[in-house]
Design an enzyme around this catalytic site. Structure first.
Site, PDB file in Angstrom:
ATOM      1  N   ASP A  21       1.004  -1.316  -0.017  1.00  0.00           N
ATOM      2  CA  ASP A  21       0.150   0.053  -0.028  1.00  0.00           C
ATOM      3  C   ASP A  21       0.696   1.244   0.053  1.00  0.00           C
ATOM      4  OD1 ASP A  21      -2.092  -1.770   0.169  1.00  0.00           O
ATOM      5  OD2 ASP A  21      -1.851  -1.733   2.429  1.00  0.00           O
ATOM      6  N   HIS A  49      -3.954  -2.088  -6.605  1.00  0.00           N
ATOM      7  CA  HIS A  49      -3.558  -0.813  -6.995  1.00  0.00           C
ATOM      8  C   HIS A  49      -4.264   0.256  -7.439  1.00  0.00           C
ATOM      9  CE1 HIS A  49       0.421  -3.863  -7.603  1.00  0.00           C
ATOM     10  NE2 HIS A  49      -0.137  -3.477  -6.398  1.00  0.00           N
ATOM     11  N   GLN A 232       2.123  -6.076  -3.184  1.00  0.00           N
ATOM     12  CA  GLN A 232       2.377  -6.129  -1.632  1.00  0.00           C
ATOM     13  C   GLN A 232       3.717  -5.224  -1.254  1.00  0.00           C
ATOM     14  OE1 GLN A 232       1.521  -9.709  -3.059  1.00  0.00           O
ATOM     15  NE2 GLN A 232      -0.462  -8.636  -2.815  1.00  0.00           N
TER      16      GLN A 232
END
Ligand code: IMP
Length: 432
Positions: A21, A49, A232
């Protein structure tokens, strides 16, 4: 000293340096402008995303963010795990938004599938773990990768041989239903239904299944530029992350080689995306976490809610120990700092410069979660800039306090900054 990232190399990789994130979607979208091919190498629909273009927000889970640039070809590599339903929903979403994606999408014949029993097992394992649960996205990622490693997984290519597909589905359903029913005391899955929906999926997608490794190899020989998109973040890497509170793939730069079939000498630049503070979703240690009102404030201003699950993200200060670790394990060349504008209103900003454990300063990040849980972060305070950054276009026009903060980040992690993002839009991006 900041450096400018030019799109002058054949293969460039964008990955997350924290717990995911970090805003990779936007950075891939920016660098994707001059890429011919954008490729995902690991993870699956656990990723989310987010890219904002004008008033439209796109959240992509499986398809590389590069799809939003109409000239790029997009690859889902063999290292990715694919949920057929998620993929078709995403394709449909893009088509509805007027983005022609089918002809530009290339899916590896060797990518593994996520099937209904994987999702069921993911949730069942979490329930069985109780208080020790990982806090997975519940998307069946771990069980699908487990099947891959156990050599019982079902791959995209298997869709093309109906007899073999049925054998593989039957074998897996028998195995998984035994576990679900007898160990977890839950209902099993229906093999016939799985097979039927897989055959429908095959009919929709078969033209897109190809040897993506060969395609990437040929693209490079033809002088094309390839952008690799990590999902990730570094600390969620199955080998190098905060195990067991990690995902089930190699999120670090090394994962891109087996995940796409590239050789390590082909990778020319690694861009590490660093959020100006830290977040984590799911369980596990987080040394700089802010649990009170302050954490809530950052979450609110930064919109820190999971793009895949909607879960509130845990928020904390920037952690240079993690930054240095990410530089080392990914061999980063340059940093892309994101969400700097989220800190606009703060009077004082803290940076974690190191950890102590049992009174001693640690030289590097411990990957033993019990130790990481107990380390004491060492903080340094810096004055905030207390003004909006989002309209600033030139690095030199940033407030002095902002430049001091960025310089300190560079100093602490020993890598230059090449991109600064001060808002979700393409225009809110500064190249030093
Ligand atoms: P899984 O990948 O669903 O198995 O989840 C394992 C851990 O990785 C959990 O803590 C998730 O919250 C985290 N995780 C998985 N994907 C992402 C992501 O895209 N961003 C942030 N955390 C993620």
């Amino acid at each position: 000293m900041p450096v400018s990232i030019k799109n002058d190399v054949p293969v460039q990789l964008v990955l997350g340096t924290q717990w995911g994130d970090e805003g990779k979607g936007k950075i891939v979208d920016i660098l994707g402008e001059s890429a011919d091919v954008v490729a995902r190498y690991q993870g699956g629909p656990n990723a989310g995303h987010t890219v904002k273009i004008q008033d439209e927000q796109y959240i992509l889970h499986l398809i590389p963010s590069g799809i939003l640039r109409s000239h790029t070809k997009c690859v889902i590599g063999n290292g990715v795990v694919i949920n057929p339903q998620s993929l078709m929903t995403e394709i449909q979403f893009l088509i509805e938004k007027g983005i022609d994606c089918m002809d530009r999408l290339f899916i590896s014949q060797n990518a593994h599938l996520i099937l209904p029993y994987h999702e069921k097992l993911d949730k069942a394992f979490e329930t069985l773990k109780g208080e020790k649960s990982i806090g997975t996205t519940g998307r069946g990622i771990g069980p699908s990768y487990a099947d891959k490693v156990s050599r019982i997984g079902i791959r995209m290519n298997d869709l093309l041989d109906e007899k073999l597909l049925k054998e593989k589905v039957d074998y897996n359903v028998k195995l998984k239903n035994g576990f679900l029913q007898h160990v977890c005391h839950e209902g099993g899955v229906n093999g016939k239904e799985i097979l039927k929906s897989l055959l429908q999926f095959r009919d929709q997608i078969k033209e897109r299944i190809t040897d993506t490794r060969w395609m990437l190899y040929k693209s490079l020989q033809d002088g094309k530029k390839i952008l690799l998109e990590g999902a990730q973040g570094t600390l969620l890497d199955i080998d190098l992350g905060t195990y067991p509170f990690v995902t089930s793939s190699n999120t670090t730069s090394g994962g891109s080689f087996p995940g796409l079939g590239l050789g390590f000498r082909q990778l020319n630049r690694v861009v590490g995306v660093v959020k100006a503070y830290t977040t984590r979703v799911g369980n596990g240690p987080f040394p700089t976490e802010l649990t009170g009102d302050f954490g809530d404030k950052i979450r609110q201003v930064g919109g820190e809610y999971g793009a895949t699950t909607g879960r509130p993200r845990r928020c904390g200060w920037f952690d240079a120990v993690i930054g240095r670790y990410a530089v080392q394990v990914n061999d980063l060349d340059v940093l892309a700092i994101t969400k700097l504008d989220v800190l606009d209103a703060l009077e004082t900003i803290q940076i974690c410069t190191g950890y102590t454990y049992k009174g001693k300063t640690l030289e590097t990040m411990p990957t033993d979660c019990d130790i990481l849980q107990k380390v004491e972060p060492v903080y340094e305070s810096m004055p905030g800039w207390q003004q909006p950054l989002n309209e600033i276009k030139e690095y030199g026009d940033l407030p002095q306090n902002t430049k001091d903060y960025l310089n300190r980040l560079e100093e602490l992690v020993q890598k230059p900054i090449g991109i600064v993002s001060v808002g979700p839009h393409r225009s809110e991006t500064i190249f030093p």
